[in-house]
Design a protein around this motif. Sequence first.
Motif, PDB file in Angstrom:
ATOM      1  N   GLU A 211      -1.536  -5.990 -11.100  1.00  0.00           N
ATOM      2  CA  GLU A 211      -1.653  -6.151  -9.943  1.00  0.00           C
ATOM      3  C   GLU A 211      -1.763  -5.154  -9.218  1.00  0.00           C
ATOM      4  OE1 GLU A 211       1.725  -8.160  -8.087  1.00  0.00           O
ATOM      5  OE2 GLU A 211       0.238  -9.191  -6.812  1.00  0.00           O
ATOM      6  N   THR A 231       1.169 -12.564  -8.099  1.00  0.00           N
ATOM      7  CA  THR A 231       1.731 -13.681  -6.926  1.00  0.00           C
ATOM      8  C   THR A 231       1.524 -12.951  -5.734  1.00  0.00           C
ATOM      9  OG1 THR A 231       3.886 -12.608  -7.766  1.00  0.00           O
ATOM     10  CG2 THR A 231       3.361 -15.101  -8.515  1.00  0.00           C
ATOM     11  N   GLY A 232       1.664 -11.427  -5.796  1.00  0.00           N
ATOM     12  CA  GLY A 232       1.494 -10.795  -4.454  1.00  0.00           C
ATOM     13  C   GLY A 232       0.039 -10.775  -3.937  1.00  0.00           C
ATOM     14  N   ARG A 276      -4.271  -1.900  -2.075  1.00  0.00           N
ATOM     15  CA  ARG A 276      -3.335  -3.011  -1.945  1.00  0.00           C
ATOM     16  C   ARG A 276      -3.405  -3.581  -0.419  1.00  0.00           C
ATOM     17  NH1 ARG A 276       1.579  -3.279  -5.920  1.00  0.00           N
ATOM     18  NH2 ARG A 276       0.712  -1.933  -7.533  1.00  0.00           N
ATOM     19  N   SER A 286       6.292  -8.405  -4.589  1.00  0.00           N
ATOM     20  CA  SER A 286       5.264  -9.242  -5.372  1.00  0.00           C
ATOM     21  C   SER A 286       6.276 -10.624  -5.369  1.00  0.00           C
ATOM     22  CB  SER A 286       4.633  -9.058  -6.544  1.00  0.00           C
ATOM     23  OG  SER A 286       3.575  -9.847  -6.929  1.00  0.00           O
TER      24      SER A 286
END
Lengths: 498, 465
Positions: A211, A231-232, A276, A286
């Motif tokens: 991620e 999840t982030g 990001r 996250s």
Amino acid sequence: MSNDNGHKFPEVVRTTSRFRNPIGKYRLNRTSDCIACGKCVELCPYGVHVKRRGRVLVENQYLCVGPDCPEPCHAACPVGALSLKRNPDFEVLGDFRWTADLLASTWYMAEFGKVPPAGLEYKIGDSAGGFDKLRLVLKADKTAKEGVSEEPDEEVDLSVELNRRKDHAHKAGMKVPFYGGGMSYGSVSITTMLSRIKAAAMLGTFCCTGEGGYPDELKPYDAHVITQVATGLFGVREETIKRVKIVEFKYAQGAKPGLGGHLLGDKVTPGVARMREAVVGYPLFSPFPFHSVYSVEDHKKHVDWIKAINPRALVSVKVSTPTDVDMVAVGSYYAGAHIIHLDGSYGGTGAAPDIAKKNIAMPLEYALPKVHRFLTEEGVRDRITVIASGGIRTPHDVAKIIALGADGVCTGTADLVALECVRCHNCERGRGCARGIATTDPELMELIELEWGTQRIVNMFLAWRKELTRILRRLGMRSIRELVGRTDCLVHLDYMNK
Amino acid sequence: MPSKYMIHTKQTPHRFKAVTESGIIAWEEGCLKCAVCVKKGCVYGVYEDRGLDTRQMMDSIDNQCMNCLRCVQGCPKELIHKSVNPEYKAIGDSYWTPDIVAKLWYQAETGKIPVSGAGYPGPFSGPGFDSMWTDMSEIVRPTRDGIHGREYISTAIDLGKTPNHLTFNENGDLERDLHPLIDIPLPIIMRNPDFGSLSEETLKGWAMAARGLGTFMALPGNMITEALEDFRSSLMPLIGPGPQEIDKGNGAIRLLEVPWSEGWEKAVDMARQQSSSAQVSIRLPLHEGVEKKVISLVASGISIIHLEATPHGRATDHASLFLKDGIRSVHQALVEEGIRDGMTLLASGGLSMAEHVAKSIICGADGVMVDFPILIALECRMCRRCTKGLSCPVEIEAAPSSWVASRVINLVGAWQNQLLEMMGAMGIRDVRRLRGEVGRAMFFEELDRTTFESMGKVEEGCELE
């Protein structure tokens, strides 16, 4: 070395340590009594001693196998100038799971592309449970006894099909029963990331981005990239999802199940922040869980979302190992996943609370058979690929977890050990990894060259491939697929002959 | 809902240099004096900030070295090595291991949760609490995000007897008085350890911490001196046999403890005469068949029972009976009797890590009593020199009470945060709901057998690899 689909495995190229003094298990001391007769150079099968300009030197003492040596130089030295002892540095290395022996044997594999000849326990660690108490039950070795020459490795098929739903998605598969687990840009350097992905491409398999986005440098390897949606949602873009064959949803991570991720501010460099879409120097959380998913139906919406963006993408669902992991797996199948990826509680991480690593969720060795059995009873086992990760250190671990019911595995820590990680556990401190692996510090990143890193990982996996081929042959099997769920090929020492 | 409970920690440095796991051995003899020495290149600047602690004759490099081994691997003459520190290995014993002690030091110093990179380095499982794992929620059972403060997770527990139901009269008023309950904001009570080089300052520091945390500090009644007068409402005196005056001075004692003995009724009566308003806990050593005693105590109206294991977390009569299993069977027996809610079960003995709080509660305790960790928070090395009348290597008795309180609050704060992490992962929002929730745990004995039992057959002539 080529097979039907024209894939050609790369060759082993000896790739030595980046450091002047590689760490070995033993130390050989040569006193000034040495008369440079060269007897040790002649005797040593491992190239420990060299003769140069009339002098004899201990040049590669890390290759010394100690008491396992068939012709010990120190015993044969006519003037008694050589003495053997354990290397004290070696005692400081390693832990119960990754013993110093396992670290050193992985370094050996990364250098030579084969398992160490002697002196090191390269099959198991010292954790006294799970993999380390399981043994493969092999038939008596006829080839060794009768001196029959080995069939070529191509006779044994190690490939794994990843799309078993037989739907309109890519017919993706891998030539070896392992692919690279997610390690994000930011938690590891771009060189580490590229080394892993290049190696995956050469071996005919995949590697996950983790991620943290999909840096442009990875573009040439699109066909071998798995991109992660975690999840982030850091770095998730439609454009990158469209590029790949496999998209992975990370619901949880074995090292910190039920907890979110945390990238410390120091590691959020301008490059990481850009990727990001965040602010330089600020820590990134996250969250846990996906706040858009509170049911299998919600999860299906997630899967459908990916399929709407990239209809041919395979969807992998990475979950941890709670008590109801079997229900989660079957739910993922019905939601449309192609791959269910179980990350056991001994998995790696860039940073996680120690309490979570040790205590939360169950070891992979329990979860995997449970999931395999449940999917089989549900009648869907042959329509989903089960991938195992979280504590896979050796080719023997691979064989054992496949016999427990996995189709293939995902690696992470082993790749880093091939790049000479010493497991100092300081990935997240200050400028990051002092050995240049898990860092975004511009100076430390320079410690690894892409070509070196790629070849080290390739070598290690070629050694794994060779070892797995040998194991399958000893089991009388021609394909790794025959081994799936064959618990009769395993014995657990605590329950043996009871 | 109670107001949000937060423990405020602050960095409180060691007074002495901590013993490190390994040391650097750097030879000078044969040094080439390279222009670019590996020591200069140390990523952590260990060699630059090097200094000698003259009091302890310890080199600071050992405390700063992070074990990256780059200097070891880089020196052209191989003059630098790392070596295991025998002094570190000698800390504590087989239960209070050097790693456990060192991690407690870290938490007491920083108030932070220990976090590290790379996967778990320890053994697969172990005895006692190490043979269980806690659950987490995935997809269908939402987790709770407690640690970053986005969701409230309560760690408060009640001490005493909770009513099964309420009855009201025609006016809508409660029909009868409720039993008195004490609520504490976290399921941890501190108690004085069996040994330690203590002074009045130490005890005062512990009492300050107990008050700051809103919990209790248990200690023998005769240790409550004038210096502790002001902290009486946060103290839990242990009443020994024989008459004692405990309820004098300012503020009432709210909670006290009486050790179990054949004539415990008399002892409790005497204690109640001394301090009529206090709740009484009976301390019962963990032994085989303890369940019967617990049930009869509850039937006789005792509402708090403290189940005490040895400092190694085992029963007094059977080394194979662990506190974990003792709590489970006591809890189960109480549930079967239908009297579990009529009492509070506290557990102690060998609780050495944050996870032991959550695990004790999952097994069936309401809360725990913690002893040696509050001593180790003060840099104790568990060397037991004080038990032989020798001096304490870290002079605990000389530590000021404010430092003691701060270190203990840090430790308990770190433990509370770790409890929140574990509860959050399980999706539990109230620690009272965690009690006896064995479905939120996985036990080695069951999992290992069901998974591997069938993998025991080996035919003759086969080789194991």
